[in-house]
Design a protein around this motif. Structure first.
Motif, PDB file in Angstrom:
ATOM      1  N   ARG A  11      -5.117   9.550  -1.621  1.00 47.57           N
ATOM      2  CA  ARG A  11      -5.089   8.605  -2.745  1.00 47.57           C
ATOM      3  C   ARG A  11      -4.329   7.383  -2.245  1.00 47.57           C
ATOM      4  O   ARG A  11      -3.130   7.450  -1.998  1.00 47.57           O
ATOM      5  N   LEU A  12      -5.062   6.304  -2.032  1.00 49.95           N
ATOM      6  CA  LEU A  12      -4.498   5.067  -1.520  1.00 49.95           C
ATOM      7  C   LEU A  12      -4.313   4.102  -2.681  1.00 49.95           C
ATOM      8  O   LEU A  12      -5.277   3.718  -3.339  1.00 49.95           O
ATOM      9  N   ARG A  13      -3.070   3.769  -2.970  1.00 50.73           N
ATOM     10  CA  ARG A  13      -2.743   2.806  -4.025  1.00 50.73           C
ATOM     11  C   ARG A  13      -2.503   1.451  -3.370  1.00 50.73           C
ATOM     12  O   ARG A  13      -1.670   1.346  -2.466  1.00 50.73           O
ATOM     13  N   LEU A  14      -3.238   0.447  -3.838  1.00 44.41           N
ATOM     14  CA  LEU A  14      -3.149  -0.895  -3.271  1.00 44.41           C
ATOM     15  C   LEU A  14      -2.800  -1.911  -4.335  1.00 44.41           C
ATOM     16  O   LEU A  14      -3.383  -1.900  -5.418  1.00 44.41           O
ATOM     17  N   VAL A  15      -1.888  -2.785  -4.012  1.00 51.65           N
ATOM     18  CA  VAL A  15      -1.637  -3.952  -4.844  1.00 51.65           C
ATOM     19  C   VAL A  15      -2.475  -5.068  -4.232  1.00 51.65           C
ATOM     20  O   VAL A  15      -2.202  -5.533  -3.119  1.00 51.65           O
ATOM     21  N   THR A  16      -3.537  -5.422  -4.940  1.00 52.61           N
ATOM     22  CA  THR A  16      -4.489  -6.403  -4.420  1.00 52.61           C
ATOM     23  C   THR A  16      -5.280  -7.006  -5.570  1.00 52.61           C
ATOM     24  O   THR A  16      -5.365  -6.419  -6.657  1.00 52.61           O
ATOM     25  N   ILE A  50      -3.940  -1.743  -8.106  1.00 47.42           N
ATOM     26  CA  ILE A  50      -2.988  -2.323  -9.034  1.00 47.42           C
ATOM     27  C   ILE A  50      -3.088  -3.825  -8.828  1.00 47.42           C
ATOM     28  O   ILE A  50      -2.852  -4.318  -7.708  1.00 47.42           O
ATOM     29  N   ALA A  51      -3.504  -4.535  -9.849  1.00 46.13           N
ATOM     30  CA  ALA A  51      -3.659  -5.985  -9.710  1.00 46.13           C
ATOM     31  C   ALA A  51      -2.312  -6.612  -9.386  1.00 46.13           C
ATOM     32  O   ALA A  51      -1.269  -6.170  -9.869  1.00 46.13           O
ATOM     33  N   SER A  52      -2.325  -7.629  -8.558  1.00 45.59           N
ATOM     34  CA  SER A  52      -1.093  -8.264  -8.099  1.00 45.59           C
ATOM     35  C   SER A  52      -0.202  -8.687  -9.250  1.00 45.59           C
ATOM     36  O   SER A  52       1.013  -8.530  -9.195  1.00 45.59           O
ATOM     37  N   ALA A 109       0.847  -1.194   0.000  1.00 42.47           N
ATOM     38  CA  ALA A 109       0.000   0.000   0.000  1.00 42.47           C
ATOM     39  C   ALA A 109       0.879   1.239   0.000  1.00 42.47           C
ATOM     40  O   ALA A 109       1.964   1.247   0.574  1.00 42.47           O
ATOM     41  N   GLU A 110       0.375   2.271  -0.628  1.00 43.34           N
ATOM     42  CA  GLU A 110       1.035   3.576  -0.636  1.00 43.34           C
ATOM     43  C   GLU A 110      -0.071   4.625  -0.574  1.00 43.34           C
ATOM     44  O   GLU A 110      -1.056   4.529  -1.296  1.00 43.34           O
ATOM     45  N   VAL A 111       0.096   5.595   0.285  1.00 40.81           N
ATOM     46  CA  VAL A 111      -0.932   6.627   0.402  1.00 40.81           C
ATOM     47  C   VAL A 111      -0.294   8.000   0.238  1.00 40.81           C
ATOM     48  O   VAL A 111       0.811   8.246   0.697  1.00 40.81           O
ATOM     49  N   GLN A 112      -1.004   8.862  -0.469  1.00 41.29           N
ATOM     50  CA  GLN A 112      -0.605  10.258  -0.615  1.00 41.29           C
ATOM     51  C   GLN A 112      -1.735  11.111  -0.058  1.00 41.29           C
ATOM     52  O   GLN A 112      -2.901  10.899  -0.393  1.00 41.29           O
ATOM     53  N   VAL A 113      -1.385  12.038   0.811  1.00 46.42           N
ATOM     54  CA  VAL A 113      -2.375  12.933   1.404  1.00 46.42           C
ATOM     55  C   VAL A 113      -2.013  14.363   1.024  1.00 46.42           C
ATOM     56  O   VAL A 113      -0.866  14.773   1.168  1.00 46.42           O
TER      57      VAL A 113
END
Length: 152
Positions: free
Chosen positions: A104-109, A146-148, A83-87
């Motif tokens: 903006r929360l970017r997740l690889v999942t 972002i798909a694994s 996970a990566e988050v930008q505030v």
């Protein structure tokens, strides 16, 4: 996180203590949880490369979102690899206050959309910092997946 009727709704409040200090004309520092954070508390000087109070408040929201993501992993079995988050915090000068926080929360999942929607409801409904800020200004954001298999 979503709770059931067996979960107590009003536990004793937790207490957090932070101490801070500064020397006139120099940087400030805050001490908490065994760590020291050096920060910019100067007034009327050119901005330094140190974080200031606004940065720390935005960082608190980022930390809140990431901690609640970890909580979702535990309580909802929400699976993610990274996970990566930008505030982004926006403020106004008169009267001085924050007007908006956008994340903006970017997740690889590979979780399905319905689980992402549940995650976002939990992130926005059960975060202490999130709820505190949302009581005084607009707080909102998006989850970008972002798909694994695409993460490498």
């Amino acid at each position: 996180m979503e709770t059931d009727a067996s979960t107590p709704s009003s536990a004793a409040p937790l207490t957090y203590t932070v101490t801070g200090s500064s020397i006139a004309g120099g940087p400030a520092q805050v001490h908490t949880a065994g760590e020291t954070v050096i920060l910019d508390a100067s007034w009327g000087a050119a901005p330094s490369e140190l974080p200031g109070p606004a940065h720390l408040l935005a960082a608190a929201l980022a930390a809140c979102l990431l901690k609640n993501l970890a909580r979702a992993n535990d309580l909802l079995s929400f699976q993610y690899e990274r996970a990566e988050v930008q505030v982004t915090a926006r403020r106004q000068d008169v009267p001085p206050k924050f007007t908006e926080f956008v994340y903006r929360l970017r997740l690889v999942t590979n979780e399905p959309q319905r689980r992402l929607d549940l995650l976002q409801r939990n992130l926005e409904g059960y975060g202490t910092v999130y709820n505190t800020l949302a009581a005084t200004c607009d707080v909102h954001g998006t989850i970008v997946v972002i798909a694994s298999s695409q993460a490498h």
